[in-house]
Design an enzyme around this catalytic site. Structure first.
Site, short mmCIF file in Angstrom:
data_model
loop_
_atom_site.label_atom_id
_atom_site.label_comp_id
_atom_site.label_asym_id
_atom_site.label_seq_id
_atom_site.Cartn_x
_atom_site.Cartn_y
_atom_site.Cartn_z
N CYS A 115 1.06 -0.94 0.09
CA CYS A 115 -0.21 -0.02 0.13
C CYS A 115 0.80 1.22 -0.18
CB CYS A 115 -0.55 0.13 1.35
SG CYS A 115 -2.19 -2.39 1.15
N HIS A 255 -3.89 6.44 3.65
CA HIS A 255 -4.40 5.16 2.68
C HIS A 255 -5.84 4.93 3.32
CE1 HIS A 255 -4.09 1.40 1.75
NE2 HIS A 255 -4.22 0.22 2.59
N ASN A 285 -10.49 -0.80 -0.10
CA ASN A 285 -8.87 -0.44 -0.15
C ASN A 285 -8.03 -1.30 -1.80
OD1 ASN A 285 -6.50 -0.88 0.17
ND2 ASN A 285 -6.13 -1.82 2.44
#
Ligand code: ACO
Length: 328
Positions: A115, A255, A285
């Site tokens: 990520c 994030h 996500n």
């Protein structure tokens, strides 16, 4: 006095058309819209159609970013693509993007930092521009996580989505740019979030023996705990290193993994809700794509104005964590 080597001159993003809602998921596994919304904040996510690869989304995002920067693809000297779901093991997704957009004069490679792939790439780009050797760098973050998702595992399949984001990074004009970057890793925690299969340790020839290893696996509760503490570290360290407090921020872009994680970090930074950017309700996500999609949407929707100080923070498998502070 802030010093900048590089600045972001264009951003872009792309998501697949197909939308999978929480109610759709409730027909596939034992879950509910209420559980997913209250535990994560996610309402829906975009899923790539068969035949679409990560580089297809990356190329679309790249073209939007290049157009805004008023830069021809041939003028790029480097392409850095943060991804853990490249089109294939090799060549890199960055090389596929290079070919798709016609960036014939660029070098291209991928960064594997889960990520944090986009923020790792941004740090690299900023430092490479500081050397004077590179002038026009395309940094991407993109994933098709749906291809490594176990659609029978309700603990993970409700969380992820597909997409890509891009930024053109060029030498600063002296008035704005990247104020600072911070990247960290802790490989001792790799077992908490990974995809064990497909690499040299457990090659594709073993897929029939251990099919679950070929999907993303996560200890959600443990990852949650580390995400809060590591992103908190990344956020507070970069702010204090550069002499800022939450009051100085115009926008905090985290994030987009879980609304509860984002709120915990915003509280630690003392940043009010109206300065916190959220789009995980629409995308879930998207790993390395999460930050650049959010950055692009924040800029294009007017949430970021010229001169604003923006903080971006990410956390992912590795573990990796990262932050970037930018005067836009
Ligand atoms: N629907 C309904 N129930 C579920 C679901 C679901 N989709 N998933 C799990 N449950 C159940 C569990 O089985 C458990 O039931 P039990 O108590 O009977 O055993 C209960 O819900 C609670 O499960 P937890 O895992 O403790 O739920 P939690 O509140 O921790 O939320 C979540 C889970 C959302 C995954 C959370 O742990 C999380 O967000 N973790 C962090 C993920 C993350 O940030 N990743 C970012 C980095 S990873 C990357 O980006 C690639």
């Amino acid at each position: 006095m802030e010093q900048y080597s590089s600045m972001i001159t264009g951003t872009g993003s792309a998501v697949p058309e197909k939308v999978l809602t929480n109610d759709d998921l409730a027909k596939m596994v034992d879950t509910s819209d209420e559980w997913i919304r209250t535990r994560t904040g996610i309402r829906e996510r975009h899923i790539a159609e068969d035949g679409i690869a990560t580089s297809d989304l990356g190329a679309r995002a790249a073209q939007e970013a290049l157009a805004e920067a008023n830069l021809a693809a041939e003028e790029l000297d480097l392409i850095i693509f943060g991804t853990i779901t490249p089109d294939m093991y090799f060549p890199s997704a960055a090389c596929f993007v290079q070919n798709k957009i016609g960036a014939n004069n660029a070098a291209a490679f991928d960064v594997s930092a889960a990520c944090c792939g986009f923020l790792y790439g941004l740090d690299l780009a900023d430092n490479l521009i500081a050397t004077g050797k590179y002038h026009n760098i395309l940094v991407l973050g993109g994933e098709i996580l749906s291809r490594i998702t176990d659609w029978n595992d309700r603990a993970t399949c409700v969380l992820f989505g597909d997409g890509a984001g891009a930024a053109v990074v060029q030498p600063s004009d002296g008035k704005r740019g990247i104020v600072g970057n911070y990247i960290k890793s802790d490989g001792s925690l790799a077992h908490l979030l990974n995809m064990p299969g497909g690499g040299s340790l457990l090659p594709p020839s073993k897929a029939a023996e251990d099919p679950k290893s070929f999907y993303l696996q996560m200890e959600g509760r443990e990852v949650f705990r580390y995400a809060v503490s590591c992103m908190g570290d990344a956020a507070t360290t970069i702010m204090s290193q550069n002499g800022f407090t939450g009051d100085d921020l115009a926008l905090f872009i985290s994030h987009q993994a879980n609304i509860r994680i984002i709120q915990a970090i915003a509280k630690r930074l003392n940043v009010p809700d109206e300065k916190v950017f959220i789009n995980l309700d629409k995308y879930g996500n998207t790993s390395a794509a999460s930050i650049p999609i959010a950055l692009n949407e924040a800029r294009k929707s007017g949430r970021i104005k010229s001169g604003d100080l923006v903080l971006m923070v990410a956390f992912g498998a590795g573990f990796t964590w990262a932050s970037s502070l930018v005067r836009m």
